[in-house]
Write a protein that holds these residues in place. Sequence first.
Motif, short mmCIF file in Angstrom:
data_model
loop_
_atom_site.label_atom_id
_atom_site.label_comp_id
_atom_site.label_asym_id
_atom_site.label_seq_id
_atom_site.Cartn_x
_atom_site.Cartn_y
_atom_site.Cartn_z
N ARG A 283 0.80 -1.22 0.00
CA ARG A 283 0.00 0.00 0.00
C ARG A 283 0.84 1.28 0.00
NH1 ARG A 283 -5.19 0.28 1.18
NH2 ARG A 283 -4.89 2.30 0.19
N HIS A 284 2.08 1.22 0.50
CA HIS A 284 2.84 2.45 0.63
C HIS A 284 4.15 2.44 -0.17
CE1 HIS A 284 0.21 4.15 3.73
NE2 HIS A 284 0.09 2.91 4.14
N ASN B 120 4.81 4.30 -4.09
CA ASN B 120 5.75 5.41 -4.08
C ASN B 120 7.01 5.14 -4.90
OD1 ASN B 120 5.14 7.90 -2.29
ND2 ASN B 120 4.26 6.17 -1.19
N VAL C 231 -1.60 7.69 -10.23
CA VAL C 231 -0.88 7.24 -9.04
C VAL C 231 -0.56 8.41 -8.11
CG1 VAL C 231 1.31 6.28 -8.22
CG2 VAL C 231 0.10 5.17 -10.10
N ASP C 232 -0.13 9.52 -8.64
CA ASP C 232 0.43 10.58 -7.80
C ASP C 232 -0.41 11.86 -7.80
OD1 ASP C 232 1.97 12.45 -6.46
OD2 ASP C 232 3.85 11.57 -7.17
N PRO C 233 -1.02 12.19 -6.67
CA PRO C 233 -1.85 13.39 -6.59
C PRO C 233 -1.06 14.67 -6.84
CG PRO C 233 -1.47 12.51 -4.40
CD PRO C 233 -0.95 11.49 -5.38
N ARG C 234 0.25 14.64 -6.58
CA ARG C 234 1.04 15.86 -6.80
C ARG C 234 1.20 16.13 -8.29
NH1 ARG C 234 5.75 13.67 -3.24
NH2 ARG C 234 5.04 11.93 -4.49
N ARG D 292 -0.92 15.09 -10.46
CA ARG D 292 -2.27 15.47 -10.83
C ARG D 292 -2.46 16.97 -10.64
NH1 ARG D 292 -4.46 10.76 -8.57
NH2 ARG D 292 -5.37 11.79 -6.77
N ALA D 293 -2.04 17.45 -9.47
CA ALA D 293 -2.22 18.87 -9.16
C ALA D 293 -1.44 19.73 -10.15
CB ALA D 293 -1.79 19.15 -7.73
N GLN E 121 -8.61 18.78 -8.59
CA GLN E 121 -8.75 18.32 -7.20
C GLN E 121 -10.18 17.99 -6.83
OE1 GLN E 121 -6.16 17.57 -5.39
NE2 GLN E 121 -5.00 18.07 -7.22
N ASP F 221 2.55 9.74 3.91
CA ASP F 221 2.66 9.18 2.57
C ASP F 221 2.05 10.17 1.58
OD1 ASP F 221 2.40 7.83 0.17
OD2 ASP F 221 1.95 5.91 1.11
N PRO F 222 2.85 10.69 0.62
CA PRO F 222 2.34 11.72 -0.28
C PRO F 222 1.23 11.23 -1.20
CG PRO F 222 4.52 10.99 -0.97
CD PRO F 222 4.28 10.39 0.39
N LEU F 223 1.08 9.91 -1.34
CA LEU F 223 0.13 9.40 -2.33
C LEU F 223 -1.21 9.00 -1.73
CD1 LEU F 223 2.42 7.15 -4.55
CD2 LEU F 223 2.09 9.61 -4.59
N MET F 224 -1.35 9.17 -0.39
CA MET F 224 -2.58 8.70 0.23
C MET F 224 -3.31 9.88 0.88
SD MET F 224 -2.92 5.62 2.96
CE MET F 224 -2.91 4.08 2.07
N TYR G 60 -4.86 15.61 0.08
CA TYR G 60 -3.54 14.96 0.19
C TYR G 60 -2.61 15.83 1.05
CZ TYR G 60 -5.06 11.68 -3.31
OH TYR G 60 -5.73 10.69 -3.97
N HIS H 232 0.16 17.29 0.62
CA HIS H 232 0.77 18.50 0.08
C HIS H 232 -0.21 19.68 0.07
CE1 HIS H 232 -1.12 16.90 -3.68
NE2 HIS H 232 -1.27 18.18 -3.94
N GLU H 233 -1.48 19.41 0.35
CA GLU H 233 -2.45 20.49 0.37
C GLU H 233 -2.62 21.08 1.76
OE1 GLU H 233 -5.92 19.37 -2.29
OE2 GLU H 233 -4.94 17.45 -2.04
#
Lengths: 347, 338
Positions: free
Chosen positions: A255-256, A260, A333-336, A338-339, A347, B120-123, B166, B168-169
């Motif tokens: 999961r982590h 990553n 996969v990566d919200p960053r 995405r942003a 978002q 965890d940056p992705l969760m 997330y 980073h926000e």
Amino acid sequence: MLAFRAYSWFLSRRLGLALLTLWGLASLVFLMIKLMPGDEAQMAAGADASAAQIEAVRERLGLDAPVIMQYFSFLGRLLRGDLGTSIVTLQPVLADLEKVLPSTLELVFIAMLLNLAVAIPAGIVAAYRQGGVFDATSRITAVMLGGMPAFWLALVLQYVLGSVWRVVPISGQQSYGMASPIVTGAPTLDALMALNFGAFFDALHHIILPAAVLAALFATQIFRTLRASLLGVLRSDFIMAVRAKGATARHMLVRHALPNSLNPVLTLSGTQAGAMIGSAVLVETVFARQGIGAYMFNAVAQKDAFAVLGSVMFIGTVVCLVNLVVDILQLLVDPRIRAAQLGSQGQ
Amino acid sequence: MKTVHPLPDAASVVPVRQPLISVDKLTVDMPLGRSGSSVRIVDGVDFTIGVGERVALVGESGSGKSLTARALMRLDRLAKLSGRVDFDGTDLLKLSDRDMGKLRGSSIAMVFQDPMSFLDPLMTIGDQVAETLRIRGIGKAEARKRALAVLDELGVDRAAERLDAYPHEFSGGMRQRVVLAMALVGEPRLLIADEPTTALDVRVQDQVLDLLDDVSTRRGLAVLFITHDLGVVAGFAERVMVMYSGRIVEDGEVASVFAKPSHPYTQGLIKAVPRIDQDLNTLYAIPGAPPPPLARPSGCPFHPRCDQRFDRCGVDLPALQPVGMSRVACHLLDGKGA
């Protein structure tokens, strides 16, 4: 709704970029045709053509026009899906590719599955138990496989598995009398669609060795990339925080740690998909399989320019598409990312 | 909002607390690369933390305070631990990995220094807080509800809307609240806080300290607070343990240690705290630097930097012995002639 708009804006930007790349590739291909030694009209008309015939072909193909006009009409033909005519099969290159391609895509698809199915678990275990027995043996294996020429590996496996132990066939894509009605052109898929399971397993039996050879080369790269990336992630602080929550090693890894460390692996497998089609040339030749590899090999051997260049254009398109898919996967996969890519709308 | 702890006068009786965790001769060895040899970072540490007690562990960087804290939860995979860590009557160092995992997060939890790198940056925030519960088989909806309740309790504004955001926000202070929520949602009895305010700016530091103070009072939570900031110790803890070069050199009630430090190292640390009424040109610092664990001096590890050393200090390692209500490891207490 906003998210949908952000995604479609992202997609159209990436598609535009892919088209731009393909345009560049097409121009390069055109340049290659022009720079190739020999007269195109002569090549198209065939070696035995008379001077009058050659001139007729030159006129018909528009080769008497200025180069810049030829360039534009070349692009125009490409847009209409006209890749030229093969001088060997005397068929349009596109029609030839439609026949050979499914078999290659099938090989590459299965090889990619094998590649990821072996390299990802191996990379996880090697990184988690760094310095352990599995880590050491898998790293040595990876170096050995990675340093081995593909044709050599193919020949050795053909000899050992196909000739000495006789567990797999050494060539071809199906046994005699096993052919299913051709729908897609990919033997396993056609057999499955005809619900002919005997033929399906026969085709799988034929594809497993070439797919394994193709996968082996690429699996070593995925293994090393994932292992290195995971080692970095496993040292990071949030992994300790996850352990402090009471997570099991399995939960922590799946999961982590894995999500990553996936980014470089995704990027790599995107470029690998293209390189695999290229490497299929070798594997298909050694294993006497149909496919774009064998087609290109013959085309090169017989100086069939349009067949070669059509295949190049085609592989380029596949690579662009795969990279588009990789871009989207990375986004998911990566919200960053995405942003950054979608802006606040995503978002 | 900030809770003021009344200073206990010397005559007051020390409240007898039920011990929650007792550490006995704990050592932590870290491997040196792949050479197979290792270095002893924590060298025989003993202490007890009572139920609901707030203890500060103080020391310079490299004194072994973080590794001591991590050893209590067996968080360092590479560390080799020996000694005893009794929690509620079971020796944690003897537990299987699986049983230790069950205790982490539910009995002992940890808050970390840098709230960004420990998320965890992705969760999403909600998933990360709820994870402690989800790992223990609690249903998704229930875990989310409890995560939200804890985030609300810790003053994360608009928590309900931000469960799906997330890391980073979030701002630094909000992230530290999330990290705290991650630790508290499993309702632990001991919270280990490893320099939780060091990476934050002063205003946010105060908020987080108040929060920690509040929560531990309300929940009767024991806290082991690791810091090098003596100001934080005075405001938050009841007892302070001073660590130097992998050993505890002084352990006592905060008020009495601050009023009358016994160990020369503690005296130096207190003297080194800048005071508002002090001339800034004469800031005090203990001379020298802590020894690297591979090159500890013989005898008392502090003796090369100590201004009160005598012959015996370079030869014998002083043991931690009771002095009044405190414990101190220093030969001065035996008298110079002894």
